[in-house]
Design an enzyme around this catalytic site. Structure first.
Site, PDB file in Angstrom:
ATOM      1  N   HIS A 179     -10.638 -67.064-116.239  1.00 34.94           N
ATOM      2  CA  HIS A 179     -11.711 -67.829-115.590  1.00 34.94           C
ATOM      3  C   HIS A 179     -11.109 -68.998-114.802  1.00 34.94           C
ATOM      4  O   HIS A 179     -11.414 -69.192-113.624  1.00 34.94           O
ATOM      5  CB  HIS A 179     -12.689 -68.327-116.666  1.00 34.94           C
ATOM      6  CG  HIS A 179     -13.709 -69.320-116.202  1.00 34.94           C
ATOM      7  ND1 HIS A 179     -15.030 -68.983-115.998  1.00 34.94           N
ATOM      8  CD2 HIS A 179     -13.618 -70.642-115.899  1.00 34.94           C
ATOM      9  CE1 HIS A 179     -15.700 -70.040-115.594  1.00 34.94           C
ATOM     10  NE2 HIS A 179     -14.863 -71.074-115.525  1.00 34.94           N
ATOM     11  N   GLU A 180     -10.243 -69.773-115.435  1.00 37.84           N
ATOM     12  CA  GLU A 180      -9.665 -70.942-114.750  1.00 37.84           C
ATOM     13  C   GLU A 180      -8.805 -70.510-113.567  1.00 37.84           C
ATOM     14  O   GLU A 180      -8.832 -71.127-112.504  1.00 37.84           O
ATOM     15  CB  GLU A 180      -8.863 -71.814-115.717  1.00 37.84           C
ATOM     16  CG  GLU A 180      -9.666 -72.418-116.873  1.00 37.84           C
ATOM     17  CD  GLU A 180     -10.933 -73.156-116.442  1.00 37.84           C
ATOM     18  OE1 GLU A 180     -11.034 -73.559-115.269  1.00 37.84           O
ATOM     19  OE2 GLU A 180     -11.842 -73.298-117.283  1.00 37.84           O
TER      20      GLU A 180
ATOM     21  N   HIS B 216     -10.878 -69.667-110.620  1.00 42.17           N
ATOM     22  CA  HIS B 216     -11.389 -70.819-109.877  1.00 42.17           C
ATOM     23  C   HIS B 216     -10.526 -71.135-108.661  1.00 42.17           C
ATOM     24  O   HIS B 216     -11.005 -71.658-107.667  1.00 42.17           O
ATOM     25  CB  HIS B 216     -11.454 -72.059-110.773  1.00 42.17           C
ATOM     26  CG  HIS B 216     -12.757 -72.196-111.498  1.00 42.17           C
ATOM     27  ND1 HIS B 216     -13.970 -72.031-110.873  1.00 42.17           N
ATOM     28  CD2 HIS B 216     -13.037 -72.508-112.787  1.00 42.17           C
ATOM     29  CE1 HIS B 216     -14.949 -72.219-111.757  1.00 42.17           C
ATOM     30  NE2 HIS B 216     -14.409 -72.506-112.926  1.00 42.17           N
TER      31      HIS B 216
ATOM     32  N   GLU C 218     -18.641 -70.855-110.722  1.00 38.18           N
ATOM     33  CA  GLU C 218     -18.469 -70.535-112.142  1.00 38.18           C
ATOM     34  C   GLU C 218     -18.706 -69.047-112.399  1.00 38.18           C
ATOM     35  O   GLU C 218     -18.018 -68.435-113.227  1.00 38.18           O
ATOM     36  CB  GLU C 218     -19.425 -71.377-112.998  1.00 38.18           C
ATOM     37  CG  GLU C 218     -19.155 -72.877-112.943  1.00 38.18           C
ATOM     38  CD  GLU C 218     -17.762 -73.242-113.419  1.00 38.18           C
ATOM     39  OE1 GLU C 218     -17.180 -72.503-114.242  1.00 38.18           O
ATOM     40  OE2 GLU C 218     -17.240 -74.273-112.954  1.00 38.18           O
TER      41      GLU C 218
ATOM     42  N   ASP D 268     -16.149 -66.358-113.972  1.00 42.60           N
ATOM     43  CA  ASP D 268     -16.407 -65.532-115.160  1.00 42.60           C
ATOM     44  C   ASP D 268     -16.089 -64.061-114.884  1.00 42.60           C
ATOM     45  O   ASP D 268     -15.427 -63.395-115.682  1.00 42.60           O
ATOM     46  CB  ASP D 268     -17.880 -65.645-115.591  1.00 42.60           C
ATOM     47  CG  ASP D 268     -18.161 -66.924-116.381  1.00 42.60           C
ATOM     48  OD1 ASP D 268     -17.197 -67.574-116.848  1.00 42.60           O
ATOM     49  OD2 ASP D 268     -19.353 -67.266-116.541  1.00 42.60           O
TER      50      ASP D 268
HETATM   51 ZN   LIG Z   1     -15.280 -72.947-114.656  1.00 37.63          ZN
END
Ligand SMILES: [Zn+2]
Length: 684
Positions: free
Chosen positions: A521-522, A525, A582, A586
């Site tokens: 997830h990070e 980003h 976000e 995900d």
């Molecule tokens: Zn996030």
């Protein structure tokens, strides 16, 4: 809030995010997870292909009503709770040794916590601690006094109308410059001043009542307090009218406005910027990033037109509202009573939990240092590093397989991935608290004022210097993680590397579905609709070819459209644009962690545990991380302000786009959890 954040790019915005965490997060009780993935949480009466979130969590949701002091109760709270038990021990030890500890930072932490816990002294003092400041406001008599007051408070780290601090130059990310962001409103978002629905109107009415109550508490007559509260709402409404929306604030091009001092003065000619920068001790600043120029001009105009008497009541309210939680119980209770409109919580957290959170906010790295020495092992750090490296390698293979992207863009994407800095557990270089004085016997309020001044000085001292890459934006005990596009770094505090995210006793499937997906997830980003606008060095610079950018935007827009259709509380729609980054993270994180798990499993037999295959356990682990019961008030606040989607949609939405999920659970195409290929989105 409490949710695997993407870090935003100005100190001012970060401050907003921190405040959000303070208002709703927290933890209580004692929590012991007995199994890495507990089948008792599952509700087998729900079909996994219809609503996977309900299937994975139904048992838990029924058995775990929200405790009275919470807005929401879920696995994040349970983990934060377990963390609180540890932090309490650290803090009680620090408080007991606050005159003898060899580390001066620990003595300060002990003093801060002890003063916060000293409710007898706090009750006895009433609002005495803020009386000198109230007298200072009372003495204001001219427009020049109003501006001087704003400048003095800002230099003490108490920004009132706008936020000032250091920020990386988004187009020259190795350099730190000054930044000015929008502020000045007391409700959680600009929209609360304008929306006409019944809930928002009720919140506004409660807000006016709350302001009036606070003014009465510091000696105003009720009738005057009521009238003053109305004029404060009117003033804040004028300020809010010039705010960018949260969706606009996600646009890094729109919010990058590098100004010279002369240009800044032209935006807000009525304000004495020379005096302001001198007070902040950065008189020579030559570059200022103004995230919202229109706001600054509007505020400048208000400073010249709003009567001095209105500013005085506004300053009084601002002072009381900020200080409330450090004062006696009438102030604390009043703040809580208003906050109930936004959170739905039925009672206050016990004092020690509020004091743990306050100490973490005040001196997070001093507290965090003691915390990791006791609770974070070099083995945990090594395992986390290894997992990050695995996921990163998988991300690289994904980049290789993206057919919508040309080789020239792919080359730049590799460069960005390879340049990722990874920070695990705690900072290599701890923040230096030697310039902060937290003396034994100081009041909780005085300590909070000292911390604000210290943090402001520490922050503005970075302006006009090369960026310090050792800094962290979260304290080590935090149950969260972030990606910072300007640093091109992924950061995982020690606090999140615990069950249910990471469990040394769990099988690979569970750890990849938890911590693995969080790491993915990070990383994603760095390539979401916002992060992808920054290059390998953290500069705001397009590195996609025009065709690739169009392909990418079509995909991210299609994903935002999906979320626009999702509702909670029956009719409240998720904001697809606000949550786009976000949601992309995900979907990317899950896809990459799943591929990494498949690689780790290789040709090994797929042994079932508790009746579920490793692939099924991967998805169960992700779903169970997001289990939560949420009060309706908090759900409304989240949809209005939080860039993260509601928990059920963080599970069902990405999984319904993943063919691997449909395969693992045998979902027929077209069932709610298995979109047809033509409607599915795959980005990374
Ligand atoms: Zn996030």
């Amino acid at each position: 809030m409490r949710r695997i954040c993407t870090a935003l790019h100005t100190a001012a915005i970060m401050a907003v995010m921190t405040a959000m965490i303070a208002s709703t997060a927290g933890a209580q009780g004692t929590y012991h997870q007995t199994k890495p993935l507990d089948p008792a949480n599952i509700d087998t009466t729900c079909a996994p292909c219809t609503n996977f979130y309900a299937f994975a969590n139904g048992g838990w949701l029924k058995a775990n009503p929200i405790p009275a002091a919470y807005a929401q109760w879920g696995s994040f709270n349970e983990l934060a709770e377990a963390n609180n038990d540890k932090l309490k021990l650290v803090l009680e030890d620090a408080a007991a040794h606050r005159t003898t500890a060899s580390d001066p930072s620990i003595r300060k932490v002990g003093n801060f916590y002890a003063a916060c816990m000293d409710s007898a002294a706090i009750e006895k003092a009433g609002y005495d601690p803020i009386k000198p400041s109230l007298a200072e406001i009372a003495a204001i008599s001219t427009p020049a006094d109003v501006k001087k007051y704003l400048i003095t408070r800002a230099a003490e780290g108490r920004d009132i109308l706008f936020r000032f601090g250091s920020t990386q130059d988004a187009k020259n990310s190795s350099q730190v410059i000054a930044g000015i962001g929008q502020g000045g409103i007391g409700l959680p978002d600009r929209d609360y001043y304008f929306k006409t629905d019944a809930h928002t109107a009720a919140v506004r009415d409660a807000y006016v009542k709350h302001i009036a109550n606070d003014l009465v508490l510091v000696g105003e007559a009720p009738a005057k307090a009521q009238a003053d509260a109305q004029s404060i709402l009117a003033l804040e409404t004028s300020i809010a009218g010039s705010h960018l929306t949260r969706v606009q604030m996600r646009d890094p091009q729109l919010t990058y406005n590098r100004k010279t001092p002369a240009e800044l003065a032209a935006l807000a000619p009525g304000f004495d910027w020379k005096a302001f920068f001198a007070a902040e001790k950065v008189p020579g600043s030559t570059a200022i990033d103004v995230s919202n120029p229109r706001f600054l001009t509007a505020v400048d105009s208000l400073l010249n037109t709003v009567p001095v008497s209105t500013w005085k009541t506004y300053f009084t309210w601002n002072l009381v509202s900020r200080a409330a939680n450090t004062l006696s119980s009438p102030f604390v209770n009043e703040a809580f009573a208003f906050n109930q409109n936004l959170t739905g919580a039925k009672e206050q957290l016990p004092r020690y939990k509020r004091c743990i959170a306050a100490t973490d906010r005040a001196m997070g790295e001093a507290l965090g240092k003691a915390y990791v020495e006791k609770y974070f092992t070099p083995e945990a750090k090594a395992r986390a590093n290894a997992m990050v490296n695995n996921i990163k390698a998988e991300f690289r293979s994904r980049l290789a397989s993206r057919t919508w992207m040309s080789d020239s863009t792919r080359k730049m994407a590799y460069a960005k991935l390879d340049a990722f800095a990874q920070k695990i557990g705690y900072p290599d270089k701890w923040k230096d608290y030697s310039a902060l004085t937290i003396a034994p016997g100081g009041s909780y309020y005085a300590n909070s004022v000292a911390v604000a001044a210290f943090n402001n000085a520490d922050d503005v001292a970075r302006i006009d210097k090369p960026v310090d890459r050792t800094r962290w934006g979260m304290s080590p005990p935090t149950v969260n993680a972030y990606y910072n596009p300007l640093m091109n770094e992924i950061v995982f505090p020690a606090g999140i590397m615990q069950p249910p995210f990471f469990d040394p006793n769990a099988d690979d499937a569970v750890n990849y579905g938890g911590m693995g997906a969080v790491i993915g997830h990070e990383m994603s980003h760095g390539f979401d609709d916002e992060g992808a606008q920054f290059d390998a060095q953290g500069n705001l610079k397009t590195w996609f070819t025009a065709t690739d950018l169009a392909n990418f935007k079509a995909k991210t827009a299609a994903y935002a459209d999906q979320f626009d259709t999702y509702t909670i509380l029956d009719s409240l729609h998720v904001n697809g644009k606000l949550t786009n980054g976000e949601n992309i993270a995900d979907l990317g994180g899950l896809t990459i962690a799943y591929a990494a798990l498949e690689k780790a499993l290789g040709n090994k037999p797929r042994t079932k545990i508790d009746g579920y295959t490793p692939e099924q356990r991967f998805f169960l682990a992700w779903a169970q991380i997001w289990r939560s019961n949420t009060r309706p008030e908090a759900a409304r606040l989240q949809v209005a302000t939080d860039p993260h989607s509601p928990d059920m949609w963080r599970v069902n939405a990405p999984l319904s786009n993943m063919p691997a999920f449909a395969e693992a659970w045998g979902c027929k195409t077209g069932s709610p959890m298995a979109r047809p290929a033509s409607e599915s989105v795959a980005i990374w």
